[in-house]
Design a protein around this motif. Structure first.
Motif, mmCIF file in Angstrom:
data_model
loop_
_atom_site.group_PDB
_atom_site.id
_atom_site.type_symbol
_atom_site.label_atom_id
_atom_site.label_comp_id
_atom_site.label_asym_id
_atom_site.label_seq_id
_atom_site.Cartn_x
_atom_site.Cartn_y
_atom_site.Cartn_z
ATOM 1 N N ASN A 83 0.832 -1.207 0.000
ATOM 2 C CA ASN A 83 0.000 0.000 0.000
ATOM 3 C C ASN A 83 0.866 1.256 0.000
ATOM 4 O O ASN A 83 0.561 2.239 -0.673
ATOM 5 C CB ASN A 83 -0.953 0.002 1.196
ATOM 6 C CG ASN A 83 -2.181 -0.847 0.949
ATOM 7 O OD1 ASN A 83 -2.568 -1.083 -0.191
ATOM 8 N ND2 ASN A 83 -2.802 -1.329 2.014
ATOM 9 N N TYR A 113 -7.114 3.402 2.483
ATOM 10 C CA TYR A 113 -6.884 1.954 2.523
ATOM 11 C C TYR A 113 -6.234 1.447 3.810
ATOM 12 O O TYR A 113 -6.261 0.253 4.076
ATOM 13 C CB TYR A 113 -6.035 1.534 1.321
ATOM 14 C CG TYR A 113 -6.764 1.676 0.015
ATOM 15 C CD1 TYR A 113 -7.821 0.829 -0.311
ATOM 16 C CD2 TYR A 113 -6.413 2.663 -0.883
ATOM 17 C CE1 TYR A 113 -8.504 0.964 -1.513
ATOM 18 C CE2 TYR A 113 -7.090 2.813 -2.091
ATOM 19 C CZ TYR A 113 -8.138 1.953 -2.396
ATOM 20 O OH TYR A 113 -8.804 2.100 -3.586
ATOM 21 N N PHE A 314 -4.372 -1.696 -9.430
ATOM 22 C CA PHE A 314 -4.189 -2.841 -8.540
ATOM 23 C C PHE A 314 -4.573 -2.548 -7.087
ATOM 24 O O PHE A 314 -5.002 -3.461 -6.370
ATOM 25 C CB PHE A 314 -2.726 -3.302 -8.600
ATOM 26 C CG PHE A 314 -2.461 -4.562 -7.823
ATOM 27 C CD1 PHE A 314 -3.021 -5.782 -8.214
ATOM 28 C CD2 PHE A 314 -1.652 -4.537 -6.687
ATOM 29 C CE1 PHE A 314 -2.793 -6.941 -7.481
ATOM 30 C CE2 PHE A 314 -1.412 -5.694 -5.950
ATOM 31 C CZ PHE A 314 -1.977 -6.899 -6.358
ATOM 32 N N PRO A 316 -7.151 -1.072 -5.526
ATOM 33 C CA PRO A 316 -8.474 -1.490 -5.033
ATOM 34 C C PRO A 316 -8.661 -2.995 -5.038
ATOM 35 O O PRO A 316 -9.396 -3.530 -4.193
ATOM 36 C CB PRO A 316 -9.435 -0.815 -6.042
ATOM 37 C CG PRO A 316 -8.645 -0.556 -7.249
ATOM 38 C CD PRO A 316 -7.242 -0.332 -6.794
ATOM 39 N N ILE A 317 -7.975 -3.696 -5.927
ATOM 40 C CA ILE A 317 -8.039 -5.163 -5.961
ATOM 41 C C ILE A 317 -7.312 -5.738 -4.743
ATOM 42 O O ILE A 317 -7.826 -6.648 -4.070
ATOM 43 C CB ILE A 317 -7.420 -5.712 -7.267
ATOM 44 C CG1 ILE A 317 -8.203 -5.224 -8.474
ATOM 45 C CG2 ILE A 317 -7.388 -7.240 -7.245
ATOM 46 C CD1 ILE A 317 -7.550 -5.516 -9.799
ATOM 47 N N TYR A 318 -6.134 -5.184 -4.445
ATOM 48 C CA TYR A 318 -5.331 -5.648 -3.317
ATOM 49 C C TYR A 318 -6.076 -5.416 -1.992
ATOM 50 O O TYR A 318 -5.950 -6.199 -1.042
ATOM 51 C CB TYR A 318 -4.001 -4.910 -3.312
ATOM 52 C CG TYR A 318 -3.056 -5.308 -2.199
ATOM 53 C CD1 TYR A 318 -2.489 -6.582 -2.156
ATOM 54 C CD2 TYR A 318 -2.735 -4.409 -1.177
ATOM 55 C CE1 TYR A 318 -1.629 -6.939 -1.139
ATOM 56 C CE2 TYR A 318 -1.869 -4.756 -0.163
ATOM 57 C CZ TYR A 318 -1.319 -6.031 -0.143
ATOM 58 O OH TYR A 318 -0.455 -6.389 0.866
ATOM 59 N N ASN A 319 -6.874 -4.339 -1.939
ATOM 60 C CA ASN A 319 -7.611 -4.001 -0.713
ATOM 61 C C ASN A 319 -9.110 -4.253 -0.883
ATOM 62 O O ASN A 319 -9.933 -3.538 -0.312
ATOM 63 C CB ASN A 319 -7.370 -2.528 -0.376
ATOM 64 C CG ASN A 319 -5.922 -2.222 -0.032
ATOM 65 O OD1 ASN A 319 -5.458 -2.468 1.074
ATOM 66 N ND2 ASN A 319 -5.183 -1.705 -1.012
ATOM 67 N N ARG A 320 -9.469 -5.278 -1.658
ATOM 68 C CA ARG A 320 -10.881 -5.509 -1.979
ATOM 69 C C ARG A 320 -11.732 -5.830 -0.760
ATOM 70 O O ARG A 320 -12.958 -5.687 -0.800
ATOM 71 C CB ARG A 320 -11.006 -6.624 -3.014
ATOM 72 C CG ARG A 320 -10.425 -7.950 -2.594
ATOM 73 C CD ARG A 320 -10.491 -8.975 -3.756
ATOM 74 N NE ARG A 320 -9.829 -10.225 -3.410
ATOM 75 C CZ ARG A 320 -8.539 -10.439 -3.534
ATOM 76 N NH1 ARG A 320 -7.755 -9.464 -3.972
ATOM 77 N NH2 ARG A 320 -7.994 -11.596 -3.209
ATOM 78 N N ASN A 321 -11.096 -6.269 0.337
ATOM 79 C CA ASN A 321 -11.864 -6.601 1.552
ATOM 80 C C ASN A 321 -12.246 -5.367 2.362
ATOM 81 O O ASN A 321 -12.983 -5.458 3.338
ATOM 82 C CB ASN A 321 -11.097 -7.572 2.432
ATOM 83 C CG ASN A 321 -10.922 -8.924 1.752
ATOM 84 O OD1 ASN A 321 -11.806 -9.351 1.011
ATOM 85 N ND2 ASN A 321 -9.810 -9.598 1.999
ATOM 86 N N LYS A 322 -11.679 -4.198 1.947
ATOM 87 C CA LYS A 322 -11.973 -2.983 2.697
ATOM 88 C C LYS A 322 -12.999 -2.152 1.958
ATOM 89 O O LYS A 322 -12.849 -1.892 0.792
ATOM 90 C CB LYS A 322 -10.695 -2.153 2.922
ATOM 91 C CG LYS A 322 -9.716 -2.848 3.856
ATOM 92 C CD LYS A 322 -8.585 -1.903 4.240
ATOM 93 C CE LYS A 322 -7.659 -2.563 5.248
ATOM 94 N NZ LYS A 322 -6.577 -1.680 5.686
#
Length: 322
Positions: A83, A113, A314, A316-322
């Motif tokens: 991040n 994020y 990438f 928003p994909i990496y932090n898709r759980n947030k």
């Protein structure tokens, strides 16, 4: 309100327009023969050295992202390294479009994020910038000590008088002293804001020496700037006429390029002109200087665009759980 929006719009458009104008001016003021030489130098450049320069640029990004965590940890935030790296990459990319917008976007990205408050994230970025200014002035001092005679001769050739420069520097120091005294004693709202801002900067610098990992922070600081200098220096091997220049000369050109980068969006237009101007003082042809400047600027700009776009996609994909 409309006036403020217009001023903000001018701040975005004018540097970009000036950069585009300088590209056009540089092109039209160059003879057809020199343009052919520049194209040939760029086409025949040894891109092995350009690739090494790009790798050094990538390492500086990674180191800057890793160093940022040292400023965030004392405030109780353990941020994911990826991040940090993507926020830094997005910031560099944003600065190509709107100068200095990257710092705000970088803090906003981390706030979104990693749930770090914007003010705290931005405060750490300000502290970083103070350290970066100190490093730049340190390099200026080294360059002046290595190339004093040539720099003074070059300034005098351009119409600068050494005595006038000393008088101007002295007047500047006196003016700065009076200004600081005035700000300290004044109760004007603007003076109070300036006082708060300066105190915040000083607090940011002092906080670095209170960190548990301050030596690691300083190591990464020197590493980042070392990569900046050497990724510039190593490009010289891609242009034959420039390859024989010594480290001191390359350092002077690097500093000129650093100031050119802040003059317009990502140095567009200014950067090759600044490099070619410095090289001309050492007997390098305009064609070789321009070719070096364009190779350096284009390669690093492509790196910033590539990493920035990749990070935008990438993160928003990496932090898709947030």
């Amino acid at each position: 309100m409309e006036k403020k929006k217009f001023i903000k719009l001018l701040k975005i458009i004018l540097p970009l327009a000036l950069g585009v104008f300088l590209v056009w001016y540089s092109y039209t003021s160059t003879s057809e023969e020199d343009r052919q030489k520049i194209y040939r130098y760029i086409r025949e450049a040894d891109y092995f050295w350009v690739a090494i320069s790009l790798f050094m640029g990538l390492l500086s990004h990674i180191s800057r992202a890793y160093r940022w965590s040292f400023l965030l940890e004392p405030m109780g935030y353990k941020v994911k390294f990826l991040n940090n790296l993507m926020a830094v990459s997005i910031a560099y990319f944003a600065n190509l479009g709107i100068p200095r917008s990257g710092e705000v976007l970088r803090a906003t990205t981390l706030s979104s994020y990693e749930e770090v408050p914007f003010q705290k994230a931005f405060g750490t970025i300000v502290a970083e910038r103070v350290i970066d200014f100190i490093m730049l002035f340190l390099l200026i001092g080294i360059a002046l000590s290595l190339q004093t005679d040539t720099i003074l001769d070059f300034l005098m050739e351009k119409g600068f008088n050494f005595k006038s420069l000393l008088i101007l520097a002295g007047a500047g120091l006196v003016g700065l002293f009076i200004f600081v005294k005035f700000i300290r004693k004044s109760s004007h709202p603007i003076a109070l804001k300036l006082k708060t801002f300066v105190n915040g900067l000083l607090e940011g610098v002092v906080s670095i020496f209170k960190m548990k990992k301050r030596w690691a922070f300083l190591f990464h600081t020197f590493f980042i700037w070392g990569m900046y200098v050497f990724m510039f220096w190593i490009i010289k091997f891609s242009v034959p006429e420039v390859s024989e220049l010594n480290f001191g000369i390359m350092l002077v050109a690097f500093i000129a390029g650093a100031f050119a980068m802040s003059a317009s969006n990502g140095g567009i237009g200014w950067y090759p002109i600044a490099i070619a101007t410095i090289f001309s003082a050492y007997g390098i042809s305009k064609a070789s200087g321009d070719a070096f400047g364009w190779i350096m600027w284009i390669s690093q700009t492509l790196l910033v665009v590539f990493l920035g776009v990749l990070s935008f996609l990438f993160i928003p994909i990496y932090n898709r759980n947030k």
